[in-house]
Design an enzyme around this catalytic site. Structure first.
Site, PDB file in Angstrom:
ATOM      1  CB  SER A 128      -0.869  -0.040   1.255  1.00  0.00           C
ATOM      2  OG  SER A 128      -1.466   1.211   1.473  1.00  0.00           O
ATOM      3  CE1 TYR A 153      -4.205  -2.471   5.375  1.00  0.00           C
ATOM      4  CE2 TYR A 153      -3.590  -0.153   5.349  1.00  0.00           C
ATOM      5  CZ  TYR A 153      -3.894  -1.314   4.679  1.00  0.00           C
ATOM      6  OH  TYR A 153      -3.867  -1.331   3.306  1.00  0.00           O
ATOM      7  CE  LYS A 157      -1.660  -4.387   3.408  1.00  0.00           C
ATOM      8  NZ  LYS A 157      -1.950  -5.713   2.841  1.00  0.00           N
TER       9      LYS A 157
END
Ligand code: UD1
Length: 345
Positions: A128, A153, A157
Site C-alpha cells: 500500500s 494496519y 504492510k
C-alpha cells in the site's frame, strides 16, 4: 489454454475477485482461499458470470497452517500466489492490533514457509501507499522514504515487505513482486462484482455510493482546511480493473523469468492526484446523481496528499492505469444499483 494455476488468497474480496477475473481471462487456472470474513460465496457466482469459469474455492483461514498445507496437497500444481488475504481497516487496526498482526503476518509467513516445499515460483504481495506515510514530495516514487506507520494496519504492510525481503535475501527459491496500491475504486463494468464492505463503510467510495442511493443521509467530507487547492485531501484513485490487470502482468513476469531482481517493487497508481471534493464532482458529472455532503472536521490519521509516480510500472511492466475517472465512478454507481436490485443493500 492453461498457463498454470495461481492461488489467490482473499480471492472473494474486492481486489482479489477482480484479479481472479483477469487471471482467468488471461488463461490461468485460479484457486481461491478465503475465510469469508469480509466477503461471501456469491462473489464466486459473479466471477463465473463474467468469465464462464467457476474458480476452485477453499473456505479456510490462511493463518491455519494445516488447512493451507492440505490446500497445496490438493492442488499440487500451484505456480504462483497472489496474497490479498489480510485485514484492511485502518481504524479497526488501532482498536485490535493483535488481530491485524496475527492475520496479516501469520498468513504471509505460512505462505512463505510452504512455497519452497510445494515448488511455487512467485509471490505477488498487496502492499500500500500507506508505507510512504505523509510524503515530503509528490508524486511518490518507489524510492521515496518509508515513513513510520501511523496504524497497525500500515505497520503490517511495512513489516510484510521486510519479511519478504529477508526471505528472498536468504536465498529462497522463488521471486516476489510487491505492489504498492494507491486508492482502488470502482467495480467491474459488468456490475457482477464490486466492493461490498460489511456494515458502515469506512472508505470514501462505498460511503459515497450508499449516500447517493439513499442508504446514508449524507457523506461527511473529512476536512476542507488542508494545504490543497480546495482544502480537501488529495489521493490517487485507481480503477480496480486496471489495478487487477497489473497483477496478471506481475505473475507472468515472475513465471516467465522476466524479473530483473528476485524482489521488485512497483507503485500502482494513475499519477493524477484528485481531491475528495473533485471526486464527488466527478461522480455527480458521470452519473447525474447528486451526493448530499457536508464538510466536517479532519479524520485522525489522514494523510493530506499522496499520489503516485507510476512511471516505473508503466515502463517496466508495460502497464498503465488509464480508465477515465468518470467511467470508474459510473462503474461504482452501477454496482451500487445492482446491489439494490438484488436486495443486498
Ligand atoms: C486508507 C489507507 C490505505 C488503505 C485503505 C483501505 C492510510 C494512509 N491509507 O486509505 O493504505 O489501503 O485505507 O482501507 O492508511 N473520506 C471522507 N469521507 C468519508 C470517507 C473518506 O471525506 O466518509 C476521505 C478521507 O478523509 C480521505 C479520502 O476520503 O481523504 C480517502 O479515504 P479512504 O477511502 O478511507 O482511504 P484512505 O484513508 O486514503
Amino acid at each position: 489454454m492453461n498457463k498454470g494455476t495461481i492461488l489467490v488468497t482473499g480471492g472473494t474480496g474486492y481486489i482479489g475477485s477482480h484479479t481472479s477475473v483477469e487471471l482467468i481471462n488471461a488463461g490461468y487456472g485460479v484457486v481461491i482461499i478465503d475465510n469469508l470474513s469480509n466477503s461471501n460465496r456469491d462473489v464466486l457466482d459473479g466471477i463465473k458470470r463474467i468469465t464462464g469459469v467457476m474458480p476452485d474455492f477453499v473456505e479456510a483461514d490462511c493463518t491455519d497452517m494445516a488447512a493451507l498445507t492440505r490446500l497445496f496437497e490438493t492442488y499440487p500444481g500451484i505456480k504462483g500466489i497472489i496474497n490479498f488475504a489480510a485485514s484492511k481497516a485502518v481504524g479497526e487496526s488501532i482498536q485490535k492490533p493483535i488481530l491485524y498482526y496475527r492475520n496479516n503476518l501469520n498468513t504471509l509467513m505460512n505462505l512463505l514457509d510452504l512455497m519452497p516445499r510445494f515448488g511455487v515460483k512467485g509471490l505477488v504481495f498487496s502492499s500500500s501507499c500507506t508505507v510512504y506515510g505523509e510524503p515530503d514530495l509528490n508524486p511518490v516514487t518507489e524510492s521515496s522514504p518509508i515513513k513510520k506507520a501511523t496504524s497497525p494496519y500500515g505497520n503490517t504492510k511495512q513489516i510484510s515487505e521486510e519479511i519478504i525481503t529477508d526471505v528472498i535475501n536468504s536465498g529462497a527459491p522463488f521471486k516476489s513482486i510487491l505492489l504498492r496500491y494507491f486508492n482502488p475504486v470502482g467495480a467491474h463494468p459488468s456490475a457482477e462484482i464490486g466492493e461490498l464492505p460489511n456494515g458502515v463503510p469506512q472508505n470514501l467510495i462505498p460511503y459515497l455510493t450508499q449516500t447517493a442511493i439513499g442508504i446514508r443521509k449524507e457523506l461527511s467530507v473529512f476536512g476542507d482546511d488542508y494545504n490543497t487547492p480546495d482544502g480537501s485531501c488529495i489521493r490517487d484513485f485507481i480503477n480496480v480493473v486496471d489495478l487487477a490487470k497489473a497483477h496478471v502482468v506481475a505473475i507472468e513476469r515472475m513465471l516467465t523469468d522476466k524479473s530483473e531482481a528476485p524482489i521488485e517493487i512497483f507503485n500502482l497508481g494513475t499519477g493524477n492526484g484528485l481531491s475528495v471534493l473533485q471526486l464527488i464532482d466527478a461522480f455527480e458529472r458521470a452519473t447525474g446523481v447528486k451526493v448530499p455532503h457536508k464538510i466536517v472536521g479532519r479524520r485522525a490519521g489522514d494523510i493530506e496528499k499522496v499520489w503516485a509516480d507510476p512511471s516505473y510500472a508503466n515502463n517496466v511492466l508495460g502497464w498503465k492505469a488509464d480508465t477515465p475517472i468518470e467511467e470508474t465512478m459510473l462503474s461504482a454507481w452501477n454496482w451500487q444499483k445492482k446491489l439494490r436490485e438484488r436486495g443486498l443493500m
